[in-house]
Design a protein around this motif. Structure first.
Motif, PDB file in Angstrom:
ATOM      1  N   GLU A  71       0.823  -1.211   0.000  1.00 25.65           N
ATOM      2  CA  GLU A  71       0.000   0.000   0.000  1.00 25.65           C
ATOM      3  C   GLU A  71       0.856   1.260   0.000  1.00 25.65           C
ATOM      4  N   LEU A  72       2.037   1.180   0.609  1.00 31.12           N
ATOM      5  CA  LEU A  72       2.933   2.337   0.703  1.00 31.12           C
ATOM      6  C   LEU A  72       3.906   2.425  -0.476  1.00 31.12           C
ATOM      7  N   GLY A  73       3.767   1.518  -1.424  1.00 31.29           N
ATOM      8  CA  GLY A  73       4.553   1.606  -2.648  1.00 31.29           C
ATOM      9  C   GLY A  73       5.920   0.967  -2.614  1.00 31.29           C
ATOM     10  N   PHE A  74       6.168   0.039  -1.682  1.00 34.85           N
ATOM     11  CA  PHE A  74       7.473  -0.620  -1.589  1.00 34.85           C
ATOM     12  C   PHE A  74       7.494  -1.911  -2.405  1.00 34.85           C
ATOM     13  N   GLU A  75       8.700  -2.301  -2.819  1.00 37.00           N
ATOM     14  CA  GLU A  75       8.888  -3.532  -3.588  1.00 37.00           C
ATOM     15  C   GLU A  75       9.264  -4.718  -2.710  1.00 37.00           C
ATOM     16  N   GLY A  76       9.943  -4.443  -1.584  1.00 36.02           N
ATOM     17  CA  GLY A  76      10.433  -5.518  -0.737  1.00 36.02           C
ATOM     18  C   GLY A  76      10.216  -5.236   0.733  1.00 36.02           C
ATOM     19  N   VAL A  77      10.379  -6.288   1.562  1.00 35.13           N
ATOM     20  CA  VAL A  77      10.189  -6.146   3.008  1.00 35.13           C
ATOM     21  C   VAL A  77      11.325  -6.800   3.781  1.00 35.13           C
ATOM     22  N   GLU A  78      11.542  -6.276   4.977  1.00 35.78           N
ATOM     23  CA  GLU A  78      12.546  -6.794   5.902  1.00 35.78           C
ATOM     24  C   GLU A  78      11.843  -7.096   7.222  1.00 35.78           C
ATOM     25  N   TYR A  79      11.672  -8.367   7.511  1.00 33.49           N
ATOM     26  CA  TYR A  79      10.948  -8.796   8.702  1.00 33.49           C
ATOM     27  C   TYR A  79      11.789  -8.638   9.965  1.00 33.49           C
ATOM     28  N   VAL A  80      11.128  -8.525  11.108  1.00 39.20           N
ATOM     29  CA  VAL A  80      11.791  -8.456  12.413  1.00 39.20           C
ATOM     30  C   VAL A  80      11.292  -9.628  13.251  1.00 39.20           C
ATOM     31  N   SER A  81      12.188 -10.534  13.598  1.00 41.60           N
ATOM     32  CA  SER A  81      11.788 -11.775  14.266  1.00 41.60           C
ATOM     33  C   SER A  81      11.034 -11.546  15.568  1.00 41.60           C
ATOM     34  N   GLN A  82      11.489 -10.574  16.356  1.00 45.62           N
ATOM     35  CA  GLN A  82      10.875 -10.390  17.677  1.00 45.62           C
ATOM     36  C   GLN A  82       9.416  -9.926  17.610  1.00 45.62           C
ATOM     37  N   LEU A  83       8.997  -9.371  16.468  1.00 42.25           N
ATOM     38  CA  LEU A  83       7.616  -8.911  16.333  1.00 42.25           C
ATOM     39  C   LEU A  83       6.650 -10.066  16.079  1.00 42.25           C
ATOM     40  N   TYR A  84       7.189 -11.296  15.954  1.00 41.41           N
ATOM     41  CA  TYR A  84       6.353 -12.474  15.732  1.00 41.41           C
ATOM     42  C   TYR A  84       6.354 -13.418  16.930  1.00 41.41           C
ATOM     43  N   SER A  85       6.823 -12.939  18.069  1.00 42.03           N
ATOM     44  CA  SER A  85       6.905 -13.798  19.255  1.00 42.03           C
ATOM     45  C   SER A  85       5.526 -14.316  19.676  1.00 42.03           C
ATOM     46  N   ASP A  86       4.495 -13.486  19.586  1.00 41.28           N
ATOM     47  CA  ASP A  86       3.149 -13.936  19.959  1.00 41.28           C
ATOM     48  C   ASP A  86       2.615 -14.957  18.954  1.00 41.28           C
ATOM     49  N   GLU A  87       2.909 -14.741  17.677  1.00 41.97           N
ATOM     50  CA  GLU A  87       2.463 -15.683  16.650  1.00 41.97           C
ATOM     51  C   GLU A  87       3.080 -17.062  16.864  1.00 41.97           C
ATOM     52  N   LEU A  88       4.323 -17.079  17.338  1.00 43.96           N
ATOM     53  CA  LEU A  88       5.027 -18.345  17.523  1.00 43.96           C
ATOM     54  C   LEU A  88       4.607 -19.079  18.797  1.00 43.96           C
ATOM     55  N   LYS A  89       3.684 -18.477  19.541  1.00 44.73           N
ATOM     56  CA  LYS A  89       3.156 -19.126  20.742  1.00 44.73           C
ATOM     57  C   LYS A  89       1.758 -19.703  20.514  1.00 44.73           C
ATOM     58  N   LYS A  90       1.285 -19.592  19.280  1.00 44.14           N
ATOM     59  CA  LYS A  90      -0.087 -20.009  18.989  1.00 44.14           C
ATOM     60  C   LYS A  90      -0.252 -21.525  18.858  1.00 44.14           C
ATOM     61  N   PRO A  94       6.576 -25.619  18.776  1.00 44.69           N
ATOM     62  CA  PRO A  94       7.233 -24.469  18.147  1.00 44.69           C
ATOM     63  C   PRO A  94       7.455 -24.629  16.645  1.00 44.69           C
ATOM     64  N   LYS A  95       7.775 -25.838  16.200  1.00 44.14           N
ATOM     65  CA  LYS A  95       8.017 -26.071  14.771  1.00 44.14           C
ATOM     66  C   LYS A  95       6.740 -25.879  13.963  1.00 44.14           C
ATOM     67  N   LYS A  96       5.623 -26.382  14.499  1.00 42.91           N
ATOM     68  CA  LYS A  96       4.348 -26.225  13.801  1.00 42.91           C
ATOM     69  C   LYS A  96       3.935 -24.757  13.747  1.00 42.91           C
ATOM     70  N   ALA A  97       4.175 -24.052  14.845  1.00 47.86           N
ATOM     71  CA  ALA A  97       3.849 -22.627  14.886  1.00 47.86           C
ATOM     72  C   ALA A  97       4.662 -21.862  13.845  1.00 47.86           C
ATOM     73  N   MET A  98       5.941 -22.204  13.734  1.00 48.68           N
ATOM     74  CA  MET A  98       6.813 -21.547  12.749  1.00 48.68           C
ATOM     75  C   MET A  98       6.358 -21.871  11.329  1.00 48.68           C
ATOM     76  N   GLU A  99       6.019 -23.123  11.069  1.00 45.31           N
ATOM     77  CA  GLU A  99       5.573 -23.536   9.735  1.00 45.31           C
ATOM     78  C   GLU A  99       4.321 -22.779   9.310  1.00 45.31           C
ATOM     79  N   LEU A 100       3.374 -22.669  10.235  1.00 44.37           N
ATOM     80  CA  LEU A 100       2.127 -21.963   9.940  1.00 44.37           C
ATOM     81  C   LEU A 100       2.401 -20.483   9.664  1.00 44.37           C
ATOM     82  N   LEU A 101       3.250 -19.886  10.482  1.00 44.49           N
ATOM     83  CA  LEU A 101       3.593 -18.478  10.305  1.00 44.49           C
ATOM     84  C   LEU A 101       4.238 -18.247   8.940  1.00 44.49           C
ATOM     85  N   LEU A 102       5.227 -19.061   8.604  1.00 39.23           N
ATOM     86  CA  LEU A 102       5.969 -18.858   7.360  1.00 39.23           C
ATOM     87  C   LEU A 102       5.087 -19.071   6.132  1.00 39.23           C
ATOM     88  N   LYS A 103       4.209 -20.067   6.176  1.00 42.85           N
ATOM     89  CA  LYS A 103       3.300 -20.295   5.053  1.00 42.85           C
ATOM     90  C   LYS A 103       2.378 -19.095   4.846  1.00 42.85           C
TER      91      LYS A 103
END
Length: 326
Positions: A71-90, A94-103
Protein backbone atom coordinates in the motif's frame (compact mmCIF):
# COMPACT_ATOMS: atom_id res chain seq x y z
CA UNK A 1 -19.77 53.39 -21.54
CA UNK A 2 -18.70 52.63 -17.95
CA UNK A 3 -20.60 49.32 -18.09
CA UNK A 4 -18.74 48.35 -21.29
CA UNK A 5 -15.36 49.10 -19.65
CA UNK A 6 -16.26 47.12 -16.53
CA UNK A 7 -17.34 44.15 -18.64
CA UNK A 8 -14.08 44.29 -20.54
CA UNK A 9 -12.02 44.36 -17.34
CA UNK A 10 -14.02 41.46 -15.93
CA UNK A 11 -13.38 39.35 -19.06
CA UNK A 12 -9.65 40.14 -18.85
CA UNK A 13 -9.53 39.14 -15.19
CA UNK A 14 -11.33 35.85 -15.85
CA UNK A 15 -9.08 35.06 -18.83
CA UNK A 16 -5.96 35.88 -16.79
CA UNK A 17 -7.13 33.73 -13.87
CA UNK A 18 -7.91 30.76 -16.13
CA UNK A 19 -4.55 31.11 -17.85
CA UNK A 20 -2.75 31.18 -14.47
CA UNK A 21 -4.69 28.17 -13.18
CA UNK A 22 -3.95 26.27 -16.39
CA UNK A 23 -0.27 27.10 -16.03
CA UNK A 24 -0.22 25.99 -12.37
CA UNK A 25 -2.10 22.77 -13.20
CA UNK A 26 0.35 22.03 -16.00
CA UNK A 27 3.24 22.63 -13.58
CA UNK A 28 1.78 20.22 -11.02
CA UNK A 29 1.13 17.63 -13.73
CA UNK A 30 4.68 17.99 -15.01
CA UNK A 31 6.10 17.55 -11.48
CA UNK A 32 3.95 14.47 -10.93
CA UNK A 33 5.02 13.09 -14.29
CA UNK A 34 8.67 13.72 -13.40
CA UNK A 35 8.27 11.85 -10.10
CA UNK A 36 6.57 8.94 -11.85
CA UNK A 37 9.20 8.78 -14.59
CA UNK A 38 12.18 9.05 -12.25
CA UNK A 39 13.92 5.82 -11.22
CA UNK A 40 16.61 6.03 -8.51
CA UNK A 41 19.76 3.88 -8.62
CA UNK A 42 18.34 1.70 -5.82
CA UNK A 43 15.10 -0.10 -5.01
CA UNK A 44 12.98 0.60 -1.93
CA UNK A 45 12.14 -1.83 0.84
CA UNK A 46 10.37 -1.36 4.15
CA UNK A 47 11.91 -2.40 7.46
CA UNK A 48 9.21 -3.80 9.75
CA UNK A 49 10.73 -2.02 12.73
CA UNK A 50 9.26 1.19 11.28
CA UNK A 51 5.86 -0.14 12.40
CA UNK A 52 6.81 -1.71 15.73
CA UNK A 53 4.65 0.63 17.84
CA UNK A 54 1.59 0.02 15.67
CA UNK A 55 2.17 -3.73 15.81
CA UNK A 56 2.87 -3.93 19.54
CA UNK A 57 -0.22 -1.83 20.33
CA UNK A 58 -2.37 -4.34 18.45
CA UNK A 59 -3.46 -1.74 15.92
CA UNK A 60 -1.86 -3.81 13.15
CA UNK A 61 -1.09 -7.50 12.92
CA UNK A 62 2.48 -8.38 11.89
CA UNK A 63 0.86 -10.86 9.50
CA UNK A 64 -0.37 -7.90 7.40
CA UNK A 65 3.11 -6.45 6.88
CA UNK A 66 3.36 -7.30 3.16
CA UNK A 67 -0.03 -5.71 2.50
CA UNK A 68 0.98 -2.50 4.30
CA UNK A 69 4.30 -2.34 2.42
CA UNK A 70 2.47 -2.75 -0.88
CA UNK A 71 0.00 0.00 0.00
CA UNK A 72 2.93 2.34 0.70
CA UNK A 73 4.55 1.61 -2.65
CA UNK A 74 7.47 -0.62 -1.59
CA UNK A 75 8.89 -3.53 -3.59
CA UNK A 76 10.43 -5.52 -0.74
CA UNK A 77 10.19 -6.15 3.01
CA UNK A 78 12.55 -6.79 5.90
CA UNK A 79 10.95 -8.80 8.70
CA UNK A 80 11.79 -8.46 12.41
CA UNK A 81 11.79 -11.78 14.27
CA UNK A 82 10.87 -10.39 17.68
CA UNK A 83 7.62 -8.91 16.33
CA UNK A 84 6.35 -12.47 15.73
CA UNK A 85 6.90 -13.80 19.26
CA UNK A 86 3.15 -13.94 19.96
CA UNK A 87 2.46 -15.68 16.65
CA UNK A 88 5.03 -18.35 17.52
CA UNK A 89 3.16 -19.13 20.74
CA UNK A 90 -0.09 -20.01 18.99
CA UNK A 91 0.84 -23.69 18.83
CA UNK A 92 2.33 -25.73 21.66
CA UNK A 93 4.72 -27.21 19.10
CA UNK A 94 7.23 -24.47 18.15
CA UNK A 95 8.02 -26.07 14.77
CA UNK A 96 4.35 -26.23 13.80
CA UNK A 97 3.85 -22.63 14.89
CA UNK A 98 6.81 -21.55 12.75
CA UNK A 99 5.57 -23.54 9.74
CA UNK A 100 2.13 -21.96 9.94
CA UNK A 101 3.59 -18.48 10.31
CA UNK A 102 5.97 -18.86 7.36
CA UNK A 103 3.30 -20.30 5.05
CA UNK A 104 1.05 -17.35 5.87
CA UNK A 105 3.78 -14.75 5.37
CA UNK A 106 4.85 -16.29 2.08
CA UNK A 107 1.29 -16.47 0.81
CA UNK A 108 0.69 -12.82 1.71
CA UNK A 109 3.91 -11.69 0.04
CA UNK A 110 2.87 -13.50 -3.15
CA UNK A 111 -0.63 -12.02 -3.02
CA UNK A 112 0.71 -8.48 -2.76
CA UNK A 113 3.69 -9.07 -5.09
CA UNK A 114 6.25 -8.18 -2.43
CA UNK A 115 9.82 -9.51 -2.36
CA UNK A 116 10.92 -11.06 0.94
CA UNK A 117 14.48 -9.82 1.53
CA UNK A 118 15.75 -10.11 5.09
CA UNK A 119 14.79 -11.39 8.54
CA UNK A 120 16.21 -9.16 11.29
CA UNK A 121 16.98 -11.65 14.05
CA UNK A 122 17.00 -10.53 17.69
CA UNK A 123 16.84 -12.25 21.05
CA UNK A 124 18.50 -15.52 20.05
CA UNK A 125 21.69 -15.16 22.07
CA UNK A 126 24.95 -13.28 21.60
CA UNK A 127 27.23 -14.40 18.78
CA UNK A 128 30.28 -12.59 20.20
CA UNK A 129 30.12 -13.80 23.80
CA UNK A 130 33.38 -15.09 25.32
CA UNK A 131 32.01 -18.40 26.57
CA UNK A 132 32.24 -20.83 23.63
CA UNK A 133 29.40 -23.04 24.82
CA UNK A 134 27.09 -20.05 25.10
CA UNK A 135 28.27 -18.78 21.70
CA UNK A 136 27.59 -22.13 20.07
CA UNK A 137 24.10 -22.19 21.59
CA UNK A 138 23.42 -18.77 20.08
CA UNK A 139 24.50 -20.15 16.70
CA UNK A 140 22.07 -23.07 17.09
CA UNK A 141 19.28 -20.65 18.04
CA UNK A 142 19.83 -18.63 14.85
CA UNK A 143 19.65 -21.64 12.53
CA UNK A 144 15.85 -21.80 12.53
CA UNK A 145 15.79 -18.24 11.15
CA UNK A 146 18.23 -19.24 8.41
CA UNK A 147 15.77 -21.99 7.50
CA UNK A 148 12.89 -19.50 7.69
CA UNK A 149 14.71 -17.08 5.39
CA UNK A 150 15.25 -19.85 2.85
CA UNK A 151 11.55 -20.80 2.92
CA UNK A 152 10.43 -17.19 2.41
CA UNK A 153 12.91 -16.59 -0.40
CA UNK A 154 14.93 -14.01 1.52
CA UNK A 155 18.58 -13.41 0.65
CA UNK A 156 19.80 -12.79 4.22
CA UNK A 157 19.29 -12.84 7.95
CA UNK A 158 20.57 -9.84 9.89
CA UNK A 159 22.35 -10.72 13.13
CA UNK A 160 23.80 -8.75 16.04
CA UNK A 161 27.38 -9.08 17.25
CA UNK A 162 26.79 -8.42 20.92
CA UNK A 163 28.79 -10.21 23.58
CA UNK A 164 32.07 -9.02 25.00
CA UNK A 165 32.93 -5.33 24.86
CA UNK A 166 36.64 -6.03 25.21
CA UNK A 167 38.15 -4.75 21.93
CA UNK A 168 41.15 -7.09 22.32
CA UNK A 169 38.90 -10.16 22.30
CA UNK A 170 35.80 -9.12 20.37
CA UNK A 171 37.19 -9.55 16.84
CA UNK A 172 38.22 -13.16 17.44
CA UNK A 173 35.02 -14.34 19.12
CA UNK A 174 32.84 -12.40 16.67
CA UNK A 175 34.72 -14.05 13.81
CA UNK A 176 34.15 -17.49 15.34
CA UNK A 177 30.41 -16.96 15.85
CA UNK A 178 29.87 -15.48 12.40
CA UNK A 179 31.98 -18.08 10.61
CA UNK A 180 30.12 -21.03 12.13
CA UNK A 181 26.70 -19.53 11.41
CA UNK A 182 27.72 -18.54 7.88
CA UNK A 183 28.91 -22.07 7.20
CA UNK A 184 25.45 -23.37 8.03
CA UNK A 185 23.71 -20.56 6.12
CA UNK A 186 25.76 -21.33 3.01
CA UNK A 187 24.09 -24.74 2.81
CA UNK A 188 20.75 -22.91 2.53
CA UNK A 189 22.01 -20.24 0.10
CA UNK A 190 21.44 -17.53 2.73
CA UNK A 191 23.70 -14.62 3.66
CA UNK A 192 24.50 -13.66 7.25
CA UNK A 193 24.80 -9.89 7.51
CA UNK A 194 25.82 -7.69 10.42
CA UNK A 195 24.29 -4.32 11.18
CA UNK A 196 26.10 -1.60 13.08
CA UNK A 197 23.83 -2.00 16.08
CA UNK A 198 25.68 -0.62 19.05
CA UNK A 199 28.94 -0.90 20.99
CA UNK A 200 31.77 -2.66 19.11
CA UNK A 201 29.53 -3.64 16.18
CA UNK A 202 29.18 0.09 15.53
CA UNK A 203 32.95 0.50 15.31
CA UNK A 204 33.08 0.10 11.53
CA UNK A 205 36.85 -0.25 11.41
CA UNK A 206 36.70 -3.23 13.79
CA UNK A 207 33.69 -4.71 12.02
CA UNK A 208 35.55 -4.67 8.70
CA UNK A 209 38.37 -6.59 10.41
CA UNK A 210 35.83 -9.25 11.34
CA UNK A 211 34.60 -9.36 7.74
CA UNK A 212 38.15 -9.80 6.50
CA UNK A 213 38.84 -12.61 8.98
CA UNK A 214 35.57 -14.44 8.25
CA UNK A 215 36.23 -14.04 4.51
CA UNK A 216 33.11 -15.84 3.28
CA UNK A 217 31.01 -14.89 0.27
CA UNK A 218 27.78 -15.21 2.22
CA UNK A 219 28.88 -13.05 5.15
CA UNK A 220 28.61 -9.27 4.91
CA UNK A 221 27.33 -6.05 6.41
CA UNK A 222 24.14 -4.04 6.61
CA UNK A 223 25.21 -0.38 6.98
CA UNK A 224 22.62 1.64 8.91
CA UNK A 225 22.61 5.43 8.60
CA UNK A 226 22.05 6.01 12.28
CA UNK A 227 23.17 3.16 14.55
CA UNK A 228 26.71 4.26 15.36
CA UNK A 229 26.47 4.54 19.14
CA UNK A 230 29.56 3.05 20.78
CA UNK A 231 28.50 3.57 24.38
CA UNK A 232 25.37 4.55 26.33
CA UNK A 233 24.86 5.97 29.79
CA UNK A 234 25.04 3.30 32.46
CA UNK A 235 26.46 0.77 30.02
CA UNK A 236 22.95 -0.05 28.81
CA UNK A 237 22.46 -1.73 25.44
CA UNK A 238 19.41 0.33 24.47
CA UNK A 239 17.20 3.22 25.58
CA UNK A 240 19.65 5.42 27.53
CA UNK A 241 21.45 8.42 26.04
CA UNK A 242 24.36 7.77 23.68
CA UNK A 243 27.58 9.23 25.09
CA UNK A 244 30.06 8.10 22.43
CA UNK A 245 29.47 7.75 18.70
CA UNK A 246 31.45 6.54 15.69
CA UNK A 247 31.56 8.99 12.73
CA UNK A 248 28.49 7.92 10.73
CA UNK A 249 29.57 8.86 7.20
CA UNK A 250 32.98 7.30 7.70
CA UNK A 251 31.32 4.21 9.15
CA UNK A 252 28.96 3.70 6.21
CA UNK A 253 31.81 4.20 3.74
CA UNK A 254 33.94 1.60 5.56
CA UNK A 255 31.09 -0.92 5.63
CA UNK A 256 29.91 -0.54 2.02
CA UNK A 257 32.51 -2.87 0.42
CA UNK A 258 30.88 -5.73 2.37
CA UNK A 259 27.27 -4.50 2.13
CA UNK A 260 24.50 -6.84 0.99
CA UNK A 261 21.77 -4.43 2.12
CA UNK A 262 21.47 -0.84 3.38
CA UNK A 263 19.20 0.65 6.04
CA UNK A 264 18.05 4.28 5.83
CA UNK A 265 17.41 5.18 9.44
CA UNK A 266 15.44 8.36 10.18
CA UNK A 267 14.39 10.12 13.36
CA UNK A 268 12.98 13.56 12.62
CA UNK A 269 12.42 15.99 9.74
CA UNK A 270 12.54 19.76 9.26
CA UNK A 271 10.02 21.90 7.36
CA UNK A 272 11.80 21.16 4.06
CA UNK A 273 11.54 17.41 4.57
CA UNK A 274 15.24 16.92 5.37
CA UNK A 275 16.32 14.54 8.14
CA UNK A 276 17.56 16.70 11.02
CA UNK A 277 20.53 14.52 12.05
CA UNK A 278 21.58 12.75 8.84
CA UNK A 279 22.58 14.24 5.47
CA UNK A 280 20.77 11.84 3.13
CA UNK A 281 22.37 13.23 -0.03
CA UNK A 282 25.82 12.65 1.46
CA UNK A 283 24.88 9.11 2.48
CA UNK A 284 23.53 8.31 -0.98
CA UNK A 285 26.69 9.68 -2.58
CA UNK A 286 28.73 7.23 -0.50
CA UNK A 287 26.42 4.35 -1.40
CA UNK A 288 26.33 5.13 -5.11
CA UNK A 289 30.11 5.58 -5.27
CA UNK A 290 30.54 2.08 -3.82
CA UNK A 291 28.66 0.63 -6.78
CA UNK A 292 25.74 -0.64 -4.69
CA UNK A 293 22.39 -0.64 -6.52
CA UNK A 294 20.29 -3.02 -4.45
CA UNK A 295 17.52 -2.33 -1.95
CA UNK A 296 17.64 0.48 0.60
CA UNK A 297 15.34 -0.22 3.53
CA UNK A 298 13.28 2.58 5.08
CA UNK A 299 13.51 2.42 8.87
CA UNK A 300 11.72 5.29 10.59
CA UNK A 301 12.40 5.37 14.32
CA UNK A 302 11.19 8.85 15.28
CA UNK A 303 8.57 9.98 17.75
CA UNK A 304 7.19 13.23 16.33
CA UNK A 305 5.42 11.76 13.30
CA UNK A 306 3.03 8.85 13.21
CA UNK A 307 4.79 5.78 11.90
CA UNK A 308 3.17 5.76 8.45
CA UNK A 309 3.89 9.47 8.01
CA UNK A 310 7.51 8.93 9.06
CA UNK A 311 7.83 6.08 6.60
CA UNK A 312 6.49 8.25 3.78
CA UNK A 313 8.79 11.13 4.74
CA UNK A 314 11.83 8.83 4.70
CA UNK A 315 10.81 7.23 1.42
CA UNK A 316 10.26 10.61 -0.24
CA UNK A 317 13.55 12.00 1.10
CA UNK A 318 15.47 9.05 -0.36
CA UNK A 319 13.94 9.74 -3.77
CA UNK A 320 14.42 13.51 -3.67
CA UNK A 321 17.99 13.21 -2.39
CA UNK A 322 18.88 10.72 -5.10
CA UNK A 323 17.62 13.14 -7.76
CA UNK A 324 20.22 15.66 -6.58
CA UNK A 325 23.12 13.31 -7.30
CA UNK A 326 25.18 13.65 -10.47
Amino acid sequence: MQQTILKGLLILLIFSSCKQNTSENTKVQNEESTMEDYTPFFKLSLAQWSLYRTIRSGEMSPIDFAQKASELGFEGVEYVSQLYSDELKKDANPKKAMELLLKTLKSNSETYKIQNLIIMVDGEGDLAVLDEKERNQAIENHKKWVDAAQFLGCHSIRVNLFGTNDPDKWVDVATDGLSKLSDYASTKNINVIVENHGYLSSNAAMLTKVMQKVNKKNCGTLPDFGNFCLEREGGERWETKCIKEYPKYQGVEEMMPYAKAVSAKSYDFDAEGEETTIDYKRMLEIIKKSGYNGFIGVEYEGEHLREVEGIKATRDLLISASKQLN
